[in-house]
Design a protein around this motif. Structure first.
Motif, PDB file in Angstrom:
ATOM      1  N   LEU A   1      59.632  50.530  43.537  1.00 14.43           N
ATOM      2  CA  LEU A   1      58.772  51.160  44.531  1.00 14.43           C
ATOM      3  C   LEU A   1      58.354  52.561  44.109  1.00 14.43           C
ATOM      4  O   LEU A   1      59.116  53.269  43.456  1.00 14.43           O
ATOM      5  CB  LEU A   1      59.496  51.226  45.873  1.00 14.43           C
ATOM      6  CG  LEU A   1      59.892  49.885  46.469  1.00 14.43           C
ATOM      7  CD1 LEU A   1      60.658  50.111  47.767  1.00 14.43           C
ATOM      8  CD2 LEU A   1      58.692  48.999  46.695  1.00 14.43           C
ATOM      9  N   PRO A   2      57.175  52.966  44.517  1.00 15.25           N
ATOM     10  CA  PRO A   2      56.751  54.332  44.251  1.00 15.25           C
ATOM     11  C   PRO A   2      57.709  55.321  44.919  1.00 15.25           C
ATOM     12  O   PRO A   2      58.195  55.081  46.029  1.00 15.25           O
ATOM     13  CB  PRO A   2      55.364  54.421  44.895  1.00 15.25           C
ATOM     14  CG  PRO A   2      54.920  53.021  45.119  1.00 15.25           C
ATOM     15  CD  PRO A   2      56.170  52.191  45.240  1.00 15.25           C
ATOM     16  N   SER A   3      57.951  56.414  44.262  1.00 22.07           N
ATOM     17  CA  SER A   3      58.835  57.455  44.789  1.00 22.07           C
ATOM     18  C   SER A   3      58.341  57.911  46.153  1.00 22.07           C
ATOM     19  O   SER A   3      57.159  58.178  46.340  1.00 22.07           O
ATOM     20  CB  SER A   3      58.861  58.638  43.818  1.00 22.07           C
ATOM     21  OG  SER A   3      59.648  59.673  44.345  1.00 22.07           O
ATOM     22  N   GLY A   4      59.233  57.960  47.108  1.00 21.97           N
ATOM     23  CA  GLY A   4      58.900  58.450  48.437  1.00 21.97           C
ATOM     24  C   GLY A   4      58.377  57.417  49.403  1.00 21.97           C
ATOM     25  O   GLY A   4      58.203  57.725  50.582  1.00 21.97           O
ATOM     26  N   LEU A   5      58.122  56.185  48.936  1.00 20.61           N
ATOM     27  CA  LEU A   5      57.532  55.175  49.818  1.00 20.61           C
ATOM     28  C   LEU A   5      58.395  54.921  51.049  1.00 20.61           C
ATOM     29  O   LEU A   5      57.882  54.817  52.163  1.00 20.61           O
ATOM     30  CB  LEU A   5      57.303  53.859  49.063  1.00 20.61           C
ATOM     31  CG  LEU A   5      56.700  52.737  49.911  1.00 20.61           C
ATOM     32  CD1 LEU A   5      55.287  53.091  50.344  1.00 20.61           C
ATOM     33  CD2 LEU A   5      56.714  51.430  49.154  1.00 20.61           C
ATOM     34  N   LEU A   6      59.686  54.857  50.878  1.00 22.05           N
ATOM     35  CA  LEU A   6      60.582  54.568  51.991  1.00 22.05           C
ATOM     36  C   LEU A   6      61.260  55.829  52.553  1.00 22.05           C
ATOM     37  O   LEU A   6      62.220  55.736  53.315  1.00 22.05           O
ATOM     38  CB  LEU A   6      61.640  53.549  51.561  1.00 22.05           C
ATOM     39  CG  LEU A   6      61.093  52.182  51.126  1.00 22.05           C
ATOM     40  CD1 LEU A   6      62.227  51.264  50.692  1.00 22.05           C
ATOM     41  CD2 LEU A   6      60.276  51.534  52.228  1.00 22.05           C
ATOM     42  N   ALA A   7      60.745  56.992  52.197  1.00 22.83           N
ATOM     43  CA  ALA A   7      61.366  58.251  52.615  1.00 22.83           C
ATOM     44  C   ALA A   7      61.438  58.381  54.135  1.00 22.83           C
ATOM     45  O   ALA A   7      62.452  58.827  54.680  1.00 22.83           O
ATOM     46  CB  ALA A   7      60.618  59.442  52.018  1.00 22.83           C
ATOM     47  N   GLY A   8      60.389  57.991  54.837  1.00 27.26           N
ATOM     48  CA  GLY A   8      60.365  58.118  56.290  1.00 27.26           C
ATOM     49  C   GLY A   8      61.400  57.243  56.963  1.00 27.26           C
ATOM     50  O   GLY A   8      62.136  57.697  57.841  1.00 27.26           O
TER      51      GLY A   8
END
Length: 153
Positions: free
Chosen positions: A10-17
């Motif tokens: 996954l792209p970095s930060g995609l699941l950050a939220g």
């Protein structure tokens, strides 16, 4: 079953939220064992094997029993869930049912007997969050059985 998408792809930060929300829930002061029980039940309903593996291991690590985890599918018929747990499980089932349009007053009023408005908000977000994870894993097909306790802490 073959994994379709790995979390590592996954792209970095995609699941950050969603991860930030999970961290908030852990720090909210809500009973973490109750949250694991809810996550386990919602994952049963949604058939998410990865989440069942994860939340089973986490719940057992927190002191939950095998009997309660195996029986949570029939919580209404079991004497070993508190009234508070039953209210939270009822809310979890109502919010997880994709055909449910509203949370009826009967459900809300039962939950409100045991939880403050702030706690109801936390429960609601926790239920929504595990439903989101279940749906992500339905698409990604993350392989169950490999979760290690505290892996995402």
């Amino acid at each position: 079953m073959k994994e379709r998408i790995s979390y590592l792809e996954l792209p970095s930060g995609l699941l950050a939220g969603i991860n930030k929300t999970e961290n908030y829930l852990h720090a909210s002061g809500m009973d973490l064992k109750l949250l694991e029980l809810i996550k386990y039940r919602v994952s049963q309903i949604n058939g998410c094997a990865y989440c069942l593996d994860m939340h089973h291991k986490e719940a057992i690590n927190m002191g939950e029993t095998e009997l309660r985890l195996h029986s949570v599918i029939a919580w209404r018929e079991c004497p070993y869930y508190s009234d508070e747990e039953c209210a939270a499980l009822w809310l979890a089932e109502v919010l997880t049912n994709a055909n449910q349009q509203n949370v009826e007053d009967e459900v809300y009023d039962e939950v409100a007997k045991y939880f403050s408005k702030e706690e109801i908000a936390v429960l609601t977000v926790a239920i929504a969050n595990i439903n989101t994870w279940n749906r992500i894993n339905a698409v990604f097909r993350i392989m169950p059985g490999q979760y290690v306790i505290g892996q995402f802490a």
